[in-house]
Every structure is written in structure tokens, then in C-alpha cells.
Scaffold this motif. Sequence first.
Motif, PDB file in Angstrom:
ATOM      1  N   THR A  77      -5.712  14.499  68.626  1.00 53.40           N
ATOM      2  CA  THR A  77      -4.352  14.912  68.271  1.00 53.40           C
ATOM      3  C   THR A  77      -3.823  15.936  69.266  1.00 53.40           C
ATOM      4  N   LEU A  78      -4.672  16.894  69.630  1.00 57.21           N
ATOM      5  CA  LEU A  78      -4.235  17.886  70.622  1.00 57.21           C
ATOM      6  C   LEU A  78      -3.932  17.186  71.945  1.00 57.21           C
TER       7      LEU A  78
ATOM      8  N   GLN B  61      -8.125   9.927  54.732  1.00 59.05           N
ATOM      9  CA  GLN B  61      -8.839   8.701  55.153  1.00 59.05           C
ATOM     10  C   GLN B  61     -10.340   8.819  54.880  1.00 59.05           C
TER      11      GLN B  61
ATOM     12  N   PRO C  34     -13.408  16.197  62.063  1.00 58.65           N
ATOM     13  CA  PRO C  34     -12.557  17.135  62.819  1.00 58.65           C
ATOM     14  C   PRO C  34     -12.307  16.720  64.269  1.00 58.65           C
TER      15      PRO C  34
ATOM     16  N   ARG D 105      -9.745   7.894  63.605  1.00 58.66           N
ATOM     17  CA  ARG D 105      -9.228   8.055  62.253  1.00 58.66           C
ATOM     18  C   ARG D 105     -10.353   8.629  61.388  1.00 58.66           C
TER      19      ARG D 105
ATOM     20  N   MET E 171      -4.773  16.576  60.182  1.00 62.41           N
ATOM     21  CA  MET E 171      -6.064  16.715  59.490  1.00 62.41           C
ATOM     22  C   MET E 171      -5.949  16.446  57.989  1.00 62.41           C
TER      23      MET E 171
ATOM     24  N   SER F  73     -11.402  21.744  67.192  1.00 65.41           N
ATOM     25  CA  SER F  73      -9.989  22.016  66.955  1.00 65.41           C
ATOM     26  C   SER F  73      -9.567  23.374  67.521  1.00 65.41           C
TER      27      SER F  73
ATOM     28  N   VAL G 119     -10.927  14.194  65.211  1.00 68.02           N
ATOM     29  CA  VAL G 119      -9.565  13.652  65.281  1.00 68.02           C
ATOM     30  C   VAL G 119      -8.607  14.686  65.874  1.00 68.02           C
ATOM     31  N   MET G 120      -8.909  15.969  65.642  1.00 68.13           N
ATOM     32  CA  MET G 120      -8.019  17.007  66.169  1.00 68.13           C
ATOM     33  C   MET G 120      -8.080  17.108  67.689  1.00 68.13           C
TER      34      MET G 120
ATOM     35  N   PHE H 218      -7.964  24.369  71.508  1.00 70.15           N
ATOM     36  CA  PHE H 218      -6.704  25.124  71.515  1.00 70.15           C
ATOM     37  C   PHE H 218      -6.852  26.370  72.386  1.00 70.15           C
TER      38      PHE H 218
ATOM     39  N   GLY I 184      -0.252  13.358  67.091  1.00 71.73           N
ATOM     40  CA  GLY I 184       0.176  14.578  67.752  1.00 71.73           C
ATOM     41  C   GLY I 184       1.501  14.378  68.455  1.00 71.73           C
ATOM     42  N   ARG I 185       2.421  15.276  68.239  1.00 71.29           N
ATOM     43  CA  ARG I 185       3.751  15.197  68.842  1.00 71.29           C
ATOM     44  C   ARG I 185       4.100  16.547  69.474  1.00 71.29           C
TER      45      ARG I 185
ATOM     46  N   GLN J 225      -2.718  14.264  72.285  1.00 74.39           N
ATOM     47  CA  GLN J 225      -1.390  13.650  72.127  1.00 74.39           C
ATOM     48  C   GLN J 225      -0.285  14.700  72.229  1.00 74.39           C
ATOM     49  N   VAL J 226      -0.532  15.856  71.622  1.00 74.85           N
ATOM     50  CA  VAL J 226       0.466  16.939  71.697  1.00 74.85           C
ATOM     51  C   VAL J 226       0.670  17.366  73.149  1.00 74.85           C
ATOM     52  N   LEU J 227      -0.429  17.630  73.839  1.00 74.40           N
ATOM     53  CA  LEU J 227      -0.327  18.124  75.219  1.00 74.40           C
ATOM     54  C   LEU J 227       0.263  17.066  76.131  1.00 74.40           C
ATOM     55  N   THR J 228      -0.042  15.791  75.879  1.00 74.90           N
ATOM     56  CA  THR J 228       0.573  14.710  76.659  1.00 74.90           C
ATOM     57  C   THR J 228       2.093  14.795  76.562  1.00 74.90           C
ATOM     58  N   GLU J 229       2.591  14.950  75.343  1.00 75.97           N
ATOM     59  CA  GLU J 229       4.055  14.986  75.173  1.00 75.97           C
ATOM     60  C   GLU J 229       4.658  16.278  75.734  1.00 75.97           C
TER      61      GLU J 229
END
Lengths: 282, 282, 282, 282
Positions: D203-204, A206, D197, D184, A200, D152, D199-200, D156, A185-186, D206-210
Motif C-alpha cells: 500500500t505504501l 479479508q 501487515p 490481500r 489495513m 508498516s 499488505v501495508m 514509513f 494506496g492513493r 502505491q501511495v509513493l508511486t502516486e
Amino acid sequence: MSANPSGKQVAVIVGATSKWQSDGRNTQLAHGQDIDDSDIPVGIRWGIGGAIAQKFAGEGFFTVLTTRTAANAAPLADAIRAQGGECMIVELDLVSEDSVTTAFETIRNEAGDPEVLIYNAGYLEGRDLPPERELLEFIDVEMFDTAQHISSRGPFLVAKQVLPAMRKKGEGSFFFSNNSKSLRGRKRNTGESLYYPRVMMRTLSQVLTEEYSEHGIHVANVVIDGLIDSPGTRSLPKAQENPGIIMNPVKIAEGFFYLHTQDRSCWTHELQMTPHPTVPSV
Amino acid sequence: MSANPSGKQVAVIVGATSKWQSDGRNTQLAHGQDIDDSDIPVGIRWGIGGAIAQKFAGEGFFTVLTTRTAANAAPLADAIRAQGGECMIVELDLVSEDSVTTAFETIRNEAGDPEVLIYNAGYLEGRDLPPERELLEFIDVEMFDTAQHISSRGPFLVAKQVLPAMRKKGEGSFFFSNNSKSLRGRKRNTGESLYYPRVMMRTLSQVLTEEYSEHGIHVANVVIDGLIDSPGTRSLPKAQENPGIIMNPVKIAEGFFYLHTQDRSCWTHELQMTPHPTVPSV
Amino acid sequence: MSANPSGKQVAVIVGATSKWQSDGRNTQLAHGQDIDDSDIPVGIRWGIGGAIAQKFAGEGFFTVLTTRTAANAAPLADAIRAQGGECMIVELDLVSEDSVTTAFETIRNEAGDPEVLIYNAGYLEGRDLPPERELLEFIDVEMFDTAQHISSRGPFLVAKQVLPAMRKKGEGSFFFSNNSKSLRGRKRNTGESLYYPRVMMRTLSQVLTEEYSEHGIHVANVVIDGLIDSPGTRSLPKAQENPGIIMNPVKIAEGFFYLHTQDRSCWTHELQMTPHPTVPSV
Amino acid sequence: MSANPSGKQVAVIVGATSKWQSDGRNTQLAHGQDIDDSDIPVGIRWGIGGAIAQKFAGEGFFTVLTTRTAANAAPLADAIRAQGGECMIVELDLVSEDSVTTAFETIRNEAGDPEVLIYNAGYLEGRDLPPERELLEFIDVEMFDTAQHISSRGPFLVAKQVLPAMRKKGEGSFFFSNNSKSLRGRKRNTGESLYYPRVMMRTLSQVLTEEYSEHGIHVANVVIDGLIDSPGTRSLPKAQENPGIIMNPVKIAEGFFYLHTQDRSCWTHELQMTPHPTVPSV
């Protein structure tokens, strides 16, 4: 198999056209108009989807081009046929479960069970948001839903369509054409799509690697880690200033074909490709 | 360039012989004696190092085989020449900075600057420790030092020898032949080498990728994620029971050659290969 | 245990002083002279090593400060004692196996077996190389060897000294104080140390986690992902311009203590800490 | 703020109840009936969600418990009040955008803007599939859709509800309570939920961290890497045989609180916790 009378092996490219082709939506968004692509080599005119389709057709596959609107893929189909290849166009809307089901029924009936499936679908949701709407809280639910349909639910539906026959046959290739935003996530920067659901696609790759390798199916996520040459991208300012960062889709397509031809004693399940002046994404 | 009069491009394989070849140290350790390899295909007799050497020689490279003792590589050199290839053997002890320097002076003088360098050196320190000495506290400092010489200091010394000429020329390939223990620190199980210093080979590959890609040098870490076919491995019980997990070195070598021939617009800097019945290591 | 007559639990901080303390080598390199630290809070004067030492001393541990030259740690020892804590200084040169052995004999004899070991050693090799020597090929072998002694061989030697007693007791903490360059191999930029061997500290932490957790020893790699406040860093231009990126070592030390006090049913083996205005390193 | 008249800081736990509580769905699935939890400590009766709620209530927060059916959370609310804490229950169905919107309107009106949001929702879709339906091709679309709603789309929607106020205030904590399957894509084994799912959620995070760290909001993904103690899990055979692998939710909750109290100069954005006899997941 009325469309594939000689019974060639079938390669399906989901999302064979490009939003950066001469009349693509990204091209129109970035340049305000269509672009004349008549002086651009045919291998490059339809981005990575078109290059993969031409490569597999050139290697003897019957190539199925899926696209939401058949007319978008007609020039690519013409090019494949002009090169002596065979192909067909099938309309497919990944947002609709019915459309996915119908499209693969058509493919199975008219071309045969796919030997190769390359998932190359994309979306541009979020790309035209203004700077004051950069943060996640400003992403509309509709944008999120579309991104999720293309990058998460769509591949799940497609996998359910093609894996059973591959498993029974004990062979097949299922490759994802993905970008570096699939690695983690970026932050979404202004001008970018809402990329994070693409993680995803990689995650499903994977999962399928662990579940289906032993059944003889080669699954891989291909991380195309840069700007792909196409009518819409080669004239962008950053490409004009630093042509070394532009990736040649013809050469990327060779990477997909290398994966497909790997011996099953040494399968690669993730292949990242980066233009040489660039530090690889992590 | 007395050894390479026709001025072929030079490929150096550091550690071209195999500890699993018919008279290799691992073969002797596992089987208690040498193995007759006369019925084993020549592509497989010397493991991955021998297969890479034969592949590059077959593609027209003058191939330099480094080894600690020249006699170990003589059968491989004979095989290459019998296939119409050209090669030379150079003795090299990675533990000694002087040996590294001398060996590469010889290579430059007699063969020419390397176009391709493949670092395939290994070690077996730790492999014969008994179960009661499994934990790290029981690893002798000498074992650690040897592992570190082969997997960390050695590649650093080799890099210093070959990168300057590659950089000035603006091209070259520097590939590491590595295993899955290079991906992260793991418990050493009884019967295994002290693998964790191999992470440094991968780390150096990452460093050189970031530092030298822009100078036209292609750097990659190849993770060979399983048991490589060879005289010593194919008769191990686990290989006999599950032949699908044995990796074909001839096919792995093709992966190295694919990397070398990648277009610089789409370079791969890590290539993991896993036999199909196996879940890829992480 | 002449130095620790009340038999407190022992915490050893390997590398308790800071190259950024008022008269540290980095301070001198960056500022051309020593810095007056009399107006800087005592928790911050000796960087992270000093803050950890003060934290564990404050929590009732007998704290052992190792350093190459005892005089470097004398002010820190004075501060600990002024706060009511107990400590001793032991000279230790990580480059020398004999020095490591002797130092830990002293620690065991005079303080007792360590309950906590925090590996905080660093080095500055490479930091003063000019821009024209930025690439790896210009790193001297001596620089590499020092970096490897501190970040790879040193921790191995220290682990061999303290793990046996911890294992027999069935408890203990072994923590690495590391930086973001330990996460993967990166380009060395001019002005930076030769950081890539630090990956081996993290790798060893992963190895020991897998090998010693079941024996009751808590192993963790702490990734301090930014600039730590200290006399030498707080006056750097980048710190003056953006004070939010400066990390408070007193608060980081609390993270180490949190790790030490975690219940063994929920141990954390890697703890990354990043200042809030910064994107976390990967 | 009728429910929170003293204006305490608000902590919302989304999914505060447990599918492993005495009458939870997993408990019923695994044991065929409800379990008597009267002899189980109150900190453990409702798994990790209940432990977090009790911890934050005990630290002085007004705690909001969301759940699909209020009755499920009533015993937990009673326990919090018996401990002197304050809380309210709000019904929330993550599958419904309207439900999410309505629930947070209620929270804002009756409790106030959340200072802390902990996303602890889970699902059990896939868990009861028989071995012959282990592979992905046998997962129903409805199962996939539910998994995706919880892991996911739900987070959000929740993020859109709480981040604007946190951003305007310049502070807040948004933590995900996740498991190791979020790291993973992995094979789904028979008896497991369709975890990929999840993983999302990571991932979210990580997105929100950035995106939100610079705005003062602390975002983190907590990877609970093992079996959490609860009425339904402690009597499972694998827990009975190896009690050391059971994680104490009271201690895990302390980890969440440690994260919340970290100084913003050293924020951790991923915290993995593993029981000591277990090798950490990667």
C-alpha cells in the motif's frame, strides 16, 4: 447484565459518534464553528455510526455506543431511547490496549457478549496540513501512529476481544465501516486525512473472513464510497452544488442490516455503496 | 400490453430455466437421466433463475421468463401462477440477433418496457471434454463461439434492447447473474464449462455502471460463488458430503431484490455471495 | 523453411504495423492526412509493433510481420533488413478463421515453429462516433463484432495455432501487447475505440498462464499505460503540451525482451508500464 | 563520504541478510541447527537481500547493507569485496525511530545520499505458533506490534529519510521486496508468519508511486511469489520434492536491476515473479 436486563442481543458500534456531527471536530474544522442540527432528521444527525446504532436498536438490539468521551454520544443515546430502543455508552480509546480491554469487560458484564460488532472508528490526522506539506515525507510520525492505531492496531485489539465468544457460539457479525481509500494506496490530497492505513481495516476483514467464516462468523468490509449526509457535510460547497452525491446514512445502515440477516449459505464479505452520479472507486 | 393488463412493473429474467432442473442438460449429463423433483421445494426446483422469477413475481412484478424452448419454462410459469403471480414465457435464442430483437419486441408489446432485467443465461460447452482435451488448444471453435454468444455478444444485444427505454424513464435495474469464474481468467479443469468468456459479462456490467448510473439505471454483477441448490446439484457427491456449501437460491434471490430496492444514493455494483464454509473466490 | 534458411528462432508479431504510422488509419483520422516521417527515428516510425519487431530481429530472431495488407509492412521490413535483420511479411486477417489457419501454415512452412508470439493487433471501431452516440446503446453490432474478433476470437485462434508446438517443445513465449482499458470495463469516451473487449485479451493471458506455465510456456499480458510515440501521436495537442507522457516504443520493446529472457524460476505474467508523470491505471 | 571516497552511486539494502542464511533464525527453526553453506554458490547464500546487494555492487554501486547486528552481514560484505565491489554495513533496528534516524545520518555522512533504496526487511513472528493457536485471536499483541513495525511503520520512517533528497535531485529508485501475502488478507496457516501487515508495504508503494513519480522517483513493489533459494530453503522437503518451485535469487535480483534501469517513459510499479510450475498468486 445490569444494563440489558431483558437480555436482548447486543450490537456494539465502535465509534458511534461522528466527527461531522453538529459539534464534531471535522464540522468545526470545515465551518469554523458548531452547526445547529435541530432541523436535520434524527437519522442523519450523527452520520453513519448514529444511523447504524438507531437501525439496530430499532430492530431490537441492545446497542452499545463506544466513544472516547461519553458526552459526545449522549444526544444519540437520548434519540435511541426516544425511539423506544435501548442502549448504553461505553468510553473507549482505541490507542490504549488497557482501554480496549476495560471497555469490553464492561460490555460483557453489563450488556453481554456482542452478537454484532461494527467497527466505525475514524480519525482526521493530516486533514489540516497545508499544501506545502502534502507529500508523505511531511507527515509527522505522531500522525502516522494515530492513523495506525485507529485503522490497524485498534481493530486487531477489538477482534481479539469479541471473536472468541462468537466462535464458541458459532455465530456473530463483525463488520467494518470503511471508505474508498481502503481499496488501495492513493495520493493524499491536501485537505484529506492520512487515509492509507485504512487499507489495513479491509485487509483484516479479508483475514478474518478466511479464518472465521467456517466458524459461523460473518465478516465484511463495507466501502462507503462517497460523502455521508450529516450536519457537517450537507452544507459543504460540493454537497450544495451536487446534492445527488450525498449518501443517506439511514439507507446505508439498511445495507449493514441486510448483511447481518443474510443466510449463511450466501454471505457477502465486501459491500461497496456508491451514490448514483458517481463512478465507483477502484 | 395484452399479457399484462393491469400494467404491473415488468421484470425480465433472461434464461429463467436451469440446466440443473429435473430434466435439465446438466442434470442429464451428471446423473445420466432426469430426476424426480416432486419432493423438492418449489423455490429451488429451477435454480437461481426460477427463484428470482418467483421472488419478483411475489413482490408484484409481471415476470417475463425467456428460454430457448417454451416448454422448458412451463412448470415454472405454473408455479408462479399457483403462487398468485403473473408471468409470460418468451422464446429467445441469444445466438441470433433476430431472435433477440423479436423477443424484446414481443415483451414490449405484450408486457411493456422492462423495469428490471436479470441476465441469467448460461451454457455448458466444454463440460463433457475428456481429460486429454483439458487445455485450451483442444477447445473447438464452435464451443468458443457459443460461450461467447451467451456471455459477451448476447448481453450486448440485450443491453441495446432495454437500456434506451430505461434511460428515457431515468430508472431501471440491469443485473447479471454470474459465477466466480467471471472474476479473472482461470484454468479450465476437466468437467467444467469454458468459463473464461464470462469475464465479459462482468466487464460489460462495469462498462454499463460507468455509462448508465448517472442516467438512473442501476447496473450490478452478482457473483454467485458456489454451488446453487437445485434438483441436479443437491445429489452430487460433493454436495452430499458437505451440505454447507450448497447455496439456497431463495436467499440469493433476496439479494437481487435487495439490490433492486437500494436507495440510489448508495448503489452496489458488484455483490459476491459465498457459502460460509468456503473461502471467497478472487 | 525456405524463408529462414539459417534456422533462426522465430518471433511472430501479429499486427506489426501501426494505425498511427505515417499513413495509418488513426493518423489519417486525427490529422486528416498522411504525415511525413522521414525525420522520425526508425525505432519509432511503426509504433510498438515495429519497435518489437526491430528489437527481436536485432537480437537474432527471424521476425514474421503479420498485417492485413502486405504493403503496409513493407517499409518496416525494409528497415529491419537495413539493420541486418531477417524477416518476412505474412498477410493475416484475424476476422477469418481460414486466414488465421493459412497464415500460420505459411509461417510454419517458410519460417518454422514460432518461439515467440506477440499479439499486437488493434482496431479503431467506435473512434469516430459523434458525442451523441457515446453510450453503449449506440454502438453498432458490426463495431462490436469487429472489436470482439480482434480482441477475443482472434487471440483464441492464434493460440490454437502456436501453443501445441510450444507445448511439445516445452518452451516458448506468448505475450499480449495491451492497453489500460484491458484492466476492467470503463466508460467509452467520445473519440475512443470500443475498448472493453480488450479485457478478453488479458483474461486469455490469465487462462493460458494457468494452463501452460507448467508446460514451459511463458505467457504475459503487457499493459502499455499511455500514449506510444509514433508519427501520428507525437504531433497530437496533448503530446505537444506534455511530452513527458509520451512512451518510447524502443524502451517498451526492451520490456518485452526482458520478459522473454526471464529465468523460468521467476516469470512475470503481467507487466504494466506507465510514463512517470502519470498515475498508473487500475 | 569517508566510506565511499570515489563517490559511487549509493544503493541501500534495508535487511540485506537472510533469516534463511546458514545461521539464520528461520534456518535454525526449520532445521534445528546451522547449515554448512560452503558448497552453495555465493549468489544464493544470503537469499534475495544478498543477491540484490551483490548485483548492485557488481553494477558499480556503493552498496550499504543494513542489519540489526553487523556480524550477520560480515560474510556478505566479504563476498562483495572479493568480487571487486564496495560496501559498508550499518546497524539498523526498524522498531526504533532513533535507530532509523541515526542509521541514515551515518549513511548520508559516510556514503552519500542513496540513489537506490531496497526495502527487504522481514520478520518471523507467528511462525512457531502451534496449530491450536492458528486463529487471529491467539496472536499476541507483541507479535502484531513487531510485524507492524517491520512492514508498516518501518518503511514509513525509511521513506521519510530518503525521499526528500531523491525528490530534490529529481531521481531515485525506492523498491519493496515483498511476498504474495502482500496482495490481500489471507488466513495465516500454522507455520507461517503473521503476514497480513505486509499488505501495508504494498500500500505504501502505491501511495509513493502516486505521490513521487512526477518528482522523478521510481517506486515499485516486487512480489516474489514463491520460495527463494538459500541455504535454509533448498533442503526443505517441499523444495527437495519439487525443485522447479525454487526461485533463483540471482535472477530475481536482475529483475530489480531491470526496474532500476527502465526508461522513465515506461515505469513498472509492481513486478510479480512466479516460478513456472506455480499458478500466480492473486
